[in-house]
Design an enzyme around this catalytic site. Sequence first.
Site, PDB file in Angstrom:
ATOM      1  N   ASN A 169       0.843  -1.203   0.000  1.00 55.10           N
ATOM      2  CA  ASN A 169       0.000   0.000   0.000  1.00 55.10           C
ATOM      3  C   ASN A 169       0.878   1.254   0.000  1.00 55.10           C
ATOM      4  O   ASN A 169       0.788   2.116   0.890  1.00 55.10           O
ATOM      5  CB  ASN A 169      -0.937   0.000   1.214  1.00 55.10           C
ATOM      6  CG  ASN A 169      -2.202   0.803   0.984  1.00 55.10           C
ATOM      7  OD1 ASN A 169      -2.333   1.489  -0.030  1.00 55.10           O
ATOM      8  ND2 ASN A 169      -3.121   0.753   1.926  1.00 55.10           N
ATOM      9  N   HIS A 200      -8.368   3.489   8.662  1.00 44.88           N
ATOM     10  CA  HIS A 200      -8.886   2.208   8.180  1.00 44.88           C
ATOM     11  C   HIS A 200     -10.314   1.958   8.619  1.00 44.88           C
ATOM     12  O   HIS A 200     -11.090   1.351   7.877  1.00 44.88           O
ATOM     13  CB  HIS A 200      -7.993   1.057   8.649  1.00 44.88           C
ATOM     14  CG  HIS A 200      -6.821   0.798   7.752  1.00 44.88           C
ATOM     15  ND1 HIS A 200      -5.609   1.429   7.913  1.00 44.88           N
ATOM     16  CD2 HIS A 200      -6.684  -0.003   6.670  1.00 44.88           C
ATOM     17  CE1 HIS A 200      -4.769   1.018   6.986  1.00 44.88           C
ATOM     18  NE2 HIS A 200      -5.395   0.152   6.204  1.00 44.88           N
TER      19      HIS A 200
END
Length: 493
Positions: free
Chosen positions: A328, A359
């Site tokens: 990521n 998140h």
Amino acid sequence: PIDGTKLTNVVTISFVCLLTQVNFVVCQLFALLTALWFRLYLHPSKASPFIRHVVATLLGFYLALFCFGWYALHFLVQSGLTYSIMVFAGLEHMHKLCFIVALGYLSFCQITRVYVFDYGMYSADFTGPMMVITQKITSLAFEIHDGETCMCVPVKMPSLLEYLSYNCNFMGILAGPTCSYNDYTAFIEGTAYQPRHLEANGTENGKHKHTEPSPKNNVISKLCTCAISLAVFLSVSKIFPVERSIDDKFMASTPFILQVLYLYLSMLATRPKYYFIWTLSDAINNAAGFGFNGYNKDGTPRWDLISNLRILDIEFATSFKMFLDNWNIQTALWLKRVCYERCPINPTAATFLLSAMWHGVYPGYYLTFLTGIGMTMAARTLRHNIKPYFLGSTTHKSVYDVITWAGTQVAICYTVVPFVLLAVGPSLKFYRSWYYCIHIACLLLVLALPVKPWHLRAKEEQPQENSLQGGLTGDHNSHSITDNNCNQKHKAT
């Protein structure tokens, strides 16, 4: 006896999850075909930036509505609120207000989705695109602020259309990745290729000087990676479910070393899902002509400007940091720009906590990232104290690499189990089955071994990092290095 209501609920949830996954893949394949059309028929030589912005934005909203229905209106609300702040707030505090509002609205949506509507339906998460939009909003706000106050590369205030196009274009609305606003506007305006016709040694590349590089080979290669990743995930993930690691019968009958091996295989089977999603998104952007990153030494074009992962570097990572640096990637760069380089106190912990908030609100996320703080500190301490003893010969270095690879894989698997399980109970059950051994080991390493303070280490590593970035990425990242230096000088902002 089987509870009919529960069975019906399970079937319904499974069907909805399958439907949303199919919708996502169909929309991404549609976006891929649209990207090819966009590059060929709305090329900057054939269409104005205004037309390209309008088409990219409308197609993005269409895909969002198709996948998420009227929940997609949250994308407009979040973008509208933060754009108003950019227009009316003073430059001194604009970036901070945008950060608070964007992250706060994202958290509000995550809380209502999880605890009010459909706890556990991870695959139907309309807040996924909002996570990327949050990155773009905050990145742009900090870029505008830094460009005006820190003598960094200037970023002009976008119009509302340009802002919506940047946040919600069809290439990245569903899975990102995030990118620099200057890079995106250069792509829209057709100037992305001009400053990058340089070889790695800085000399002008006459061979490619007057030709626009084609992304065809890179797109085909990435689509092949997608096909392999999807096939592996569909065929292997069901064989090695992570949930089996906390099954009482499995834990009682399986030797611990085999439990460790099973955990590694289960996490190995989980990762191809992310490889598929991120590589497909990268291919879509490349197919539209976005992502050109200069040339390799052999003259072949590079299309990794906004790539989100390096699979081989992930699977063969020999340190916790190496794994995170290649996983990521764009999110890691965002966290570095908006938090790590600006936080005056314990930036490592602050960055992991911000990542957890970004998140979502599942407890497993917080367990994973809190564990990650200890892992990072312990790995840094261990590497600082142990690695010098293995650099005397090639054999010793190879032994070190094998040991650190195995240790890194176990540490990563141990850390991310709560991220997959989501809930507190199953996550703590897993850690209890391991007697919190890695948590304890990390604590002992940090307490027992000396390590340099982060600000001293940063001073030593920054010149090497800038030199490495310049050598690897060439001309395009000159503004990123400037921003890094700016952030180091103005951490208080």
